[in-house]
Design a protein around this motif. Structure first.
Motif, PDB file in Angstrom:
ATOM      1  N   ILE A 173       0.852  -1.186   0.000  1.00  0.00           N
ATOM      2  CA  ILE A 173       0.000   0.000   0.000  1.00  0.00           C
ATOM      3  C   ILE A 173       0.890   1.240   0.000  1.00  0.00           C
ATOM      4  CG2 ILE A 173      -1.757   1.285   1.240  1.00  0.00           C
ATOM      5  CD1 ILE A 173      -2.824  -1.362   2.240  1.00  0.00           C
ATOM      6  N   LYS A 174       0.662   2.120  -0.977  1.00  0.00           N
ATOM      7  CA  LYS A 174       1.520   3.288  -1.169  1.00  0.00           C
ATOM      8  C   LYS A 174       0.837   4.599  -0.780  1.00  0.00           C
ATOM      9  CE  LYS A 174       4.680   0.677  -2.916  1.00  0.00           C
ATOM     10  NZ  LYS A 174       5.583   0.065  -1.983  1.00  0.00           N
ATOM     11  N   ASP A 175      -0.201   4.544  -0.004  1.00  0.00           N
ATOM     12  CA  ASP A 175      -0.908   5.748   0.429  1.00  0.00           C
ATOM     13  C   ASP A 175      -0.012   6.540   1.386  1.00  0.00           C
ATOM     14  OD1 ASP A 175      -2.672   7.640   1.577  1.00  0.00           O
ATOM     15  OD2 ASP A 175      -4.373   6.315   1.263  1.00  0.00           O
ATOM     16  N   PRO A 176       0.192   7.840   1.156  1.00  0.00           N
ATOM     17  CA  PRO A 176       1.073   8.628   2.035  1.00  0.00           C
ATOM     18  C   PRO A 176       0.527   8.796   3.450  1.00  0.00           C
ATOM     19  CG  PRO A 176       0.037  10.041   0.398  1.00  0.00           C
ATOM     20  CD  PRO A 176      -0.307   8.626   0.035  1.00  0.00           C
ATOM     21  N   ARG A 177      -0.775   8.556   3.642  1.00  0.00           N
ATOM     22  CA  ARG A 177      -1.341   8.645   4.996  1.00  0.00           C
ATOM     23  C   ARG A 177      -0.972   7.441   5.848  1.00  0.00           C
ATOM     24  NH1 ARG A 177      -7.383   9.730   3.033  1.00  0.00           N
ATOM     25  NH2 ARG A 177      -6.681   8.111   1.608  1.00  0.00           N
ATOM     26  N   ILE A 178      -0.604   6.348   5.198  1.00  0.00           N
ATOM     27  CA  ILE A 178      -0.286   5.116   5.912  1.00  0.00           C
ATOM     28  C   ILE A 178       1.229   5.030   6.046  1.00  0.00           C
ATOM     29  CG2 ILE A 178      -0.562   2.613   5.935  1.00  0.00           C
ATOM     30  CD1 ILE A 178      -2.991   3.024   4.098  1.00  0.00           C
ATOM     31  N   THR A 179       1.749   5.693   7.069  1.00  0.00           N
ATOM     32  CA  THR A 179       3.185   5.716   7.316  1.00  0.00           C
ATOM     33  C   THR A 179       3.441   5.451   8.790  1.00  0.00           C
ATOM     34  OG1 THR A 179       3.156   8.102   7.728  1.00  0.00           O
ATOM     35  CG2 THR A 179       3.645   7.380   5.480  1.00  0.00           C
ATOM     36  N   GLY A 180       4.681   5.193   9.101  1.00  0.00           N
ATOM     37  CA  GLY A 180       5.063   4.988  10.490  1.00  0.00           C
ATOM     38  C   GLY A 180       5.037   3.518  10.872  1.00  0.00           C
ATOM     39  N   SER A 193      -5.793   9.946  10.239  1.00  0.00           N
ATOM     40  CA  SER A 193      -5.469   9.945   8.809  1.00  0.00           C
ATOM     41  C   SER A 193      -5.054   8.551   8.344  1.00  0.00           C
ATOM     42  CB  SER A 193      -4.379  10.972   8.502  1.00  0.00           C
ATOM     43  OG  SER A 193      -3.146  10.582   9.050  1.00  0.00           O
ATOM     44  N   CYS A 194      -4.339   7.813   9.180  1.00  0.00           N
ATOM     45  CA  CYS A 194      -3.949   6.448   8.828  1.00  0.00           C
ATOM     46  C   CYS A 194      -5.181   5.557   8.707  1.00  0.00           C
ATOM     47  CB  CYS A 194      -2.984   5.895   9.858  1.00  0.00           C
ATOM     48  SG  CYS A 194      -2.443   4.227   9.502  1.00  0.00           S
ATOM     49  N   LEU A 195      -6.113   5.699   9.618  1.00  0.00           N
ATOM     50  CA  LEU A 195      -7.340   4.909   9.568  1.00  0.00           C
ATOM     51  C   LEU A 195      -8.150   5.242   8.311  1.00  0.00           C
ATOM     52  CD1 LEU A 195      -8.520   2.741  11.360  1.00  0.00           C
ATOM     53  CD2 LEU A 195      -9.840   4.474  12.527  1.00  0.00           C
ATOM     54  N   GLN A 196      -8.182   6.529   7.925  1.00  0.00           N
ATOM     55  CA  GLN A 196      -8.865   6.920   6.687  1.00  0.00           C
ATOM     56  C   GLN A 196      -8.176   6.301   5.473  1.00  0.00           C
ATOM     57  OE1 GLN A 196      -8.782  11.168   6.885  1.00  0.00           O
ATOM     58  NE2 GLN A 196     -10.622  11.297   8.163  1.00  0.00           N
ATOM     59  N   GLY A 197      -6.846   6.285   5.479  1.00  0.00           N
ATOM     60  CA  GLY A 197      -6.107   5.673   4.374  1.00  0.00           C
ATOM     61  C   GLY A 197      -6.378   4.184   4.267  1.00  0.00           C
ATOM     62  N   LEU A 198      -6.448   3.504   5.407  1.00  0.00           N
ATOM     63  CA  LEU A 198      -6.739   2.071   5.394  1.00  0.00           C
ATOM     64  C   LEU A 198      -8.159   1.792   4.918  1.00  0.00           C
ATOM     65  CD1 LEU A 198      -4.953   0.904   8.646  1.00  0.00           C
ATOM     66  CD2 LEU A 198      -4.356   0.290   6.307  1.00  0.00           C
ATOM     67  N   GLU A 199      -9.109   2.636   5.329  1.00  0.00           N
ATOM     68  CA  GLU A 199     -10.485   2.457   4.867  1.00  0.00           C
ATOM     69  C   GLU A 199     -10.586   2.704   3.364  1.00  0.00           C
ATOM     70  OE1 GLU A 199     -12.673   5.068   7.420  1.00  0.00           O
ATOM     71  OE2 GLU A 199     -12.596   3.659   9.098  1.00  0.00           O
ATOM     72  N   LYS A 200      -9.786   3.631   2.842  1.00  0.00           N
ATOM     73  CA  LYS A 200      -9.768   3.898   1.409  1.00  0.00           C
ATOM     74  C   LYS A 200      -9.188   2.709   0.633  1.00  0.00           C
ATOM     75  CE  LYS A 200     -10.142   7.068  -1.855  1.00  0.00           C
ATOM     76  NZ  LYS A 200     -11.381   7.640  -2.265  1.00  0.00           N
ATOM     77  N   ILE A 212      -7.379  -4.304  -0.437  1.00  0.00           N
ATOM     78  CA  ILE A 212      -6.948  -5.321   0.525  1.00  0.00           C
ATOM     79  C   ILE A 212      -7.879  -6.527   0.465  1.00  0.00           C
ATOM     80  CG2 ILE A 212      -6.622  -5.810   2.984  1.00  0.00           C
ATOM     81  CD1 ILE A 212      -5.783  -2.872   3.318  1.00  0.00           C
ATOM     82  N   ARG A 213      -9.174  -6.277   0.373  1.00  0.00           N
ATOM     83  CA  ARG A 213     -10.142  -7.378   0.322  1.00  0.00           C
ATOM     84  C   ARG A 213      -9.975  -8.195  -0.961  1.00  0.00           C
ATOM     85  NH1 ARG A 213     -16.726  -6.985   0.669  1.00  0.00           N
ATOM     86  NH2 ARG A 213     -17.058  -9.201   0.968  1.00  0.00           N
ATOM     87  N   THR A 214      -9.728  -7.524  -2.079  1.00  0.00           N
ATOM     88  CA  THR A 214      -9.511  -8.223  -3.343  1.00  0.00           C
ATOM     89  C   THR A 214      -8.267  -9.107  -3.277  1.00  0.00           C
ATOM     90  OG1 THR A 214     -10.567  -6.426  -4.543  1.00  0.00           O
ATOM     91  CG2 THR A 214      -9.188  -7.918  -5.818  1.00  0.00           C
ATOM     92  N   GLU A 215      -7.192  -8.569  -2.721  1.00  0.00           N
ATOM     93  CA  GLU A 215      -5.956  -9.337  -2.591  1.00  0.00           C
ATOM     94  C   GLU A 215      -6.132 -10.515  -1.631  1.00  0.00           C
ATOM     95  OE1 GLU A 215      -2.870  -9.214  -4.130  1.00  0.00           O
ATOM     96  OE2 GLU A 215      -4.042  -7.971  -5.508  1.00  0.00           O
TER      97      GLU A 215
END
Length: 123
Positions: free
Chosen positions: A25-32, A63-70, A75-78
């Motif tokens: 996952i390359k979303d910039p909100r999902i970091t750390g 913001s991380c939770l929003q990125g994961l929900e997006k 994720i479900r497809t994979e």
């Protein structure tokens, strides 16, 4: 359905989702430092609650939770491709507050030990 099978599926979901968050996952909100701490799957395998832990302030967590929900659809497809289940459960991401709670309790215990364990010192 056997509890053992459900727990095995939950562990597989936990392992796969953690790997996807870390590598794909390359979303910039999902970091750390993000950890998948627990996965709870309903008996009919319709819903999987995924508990994540993240170090940081409240704004970063939101913001991380929003990125994961997006990224939930990806994720479900994979998961459907990797786990080969008849029905892939709907994913619900939740924050796991247990690590922060444990740190708070440890801090309180350290303060009690520092004062010598006398809680009634000012009485």
């Amino acid at each position: 359905m056997a509890k053992h099978r459900i727990s095995r599926i939950a562990e597989e979901i936990k392992r796969e989702v953690a790997q996807m968050i870390r590598d794909e996952i390359k979303d910039p909100r999902i970091t750390g430092l993000i950890s998948v701490t627990q996965v709870e799957v309903t008996n009919d395998l319709s819903i999987a609650k995924i508990y994540i832990s993240l170090l940081g302030d409240e704004e970063k967590r939101k913001s991380c939770l929003q990125g994961l929900e997006k990224a939930c659809g990806y994720i479900r497809t994979e998961l459907a491709k990797r786990l080969k289940l008849r029905y892939t459960p709907e994913l619900v991401f939740k924050m796991d507050e247990s690590i922060e709670y444990g740190a708070k309790i440890s801090k309180i215990l350290a303060e009690v030990n520092k004062t010598g364990g006398d809680l009634n010192s000012d009485v």
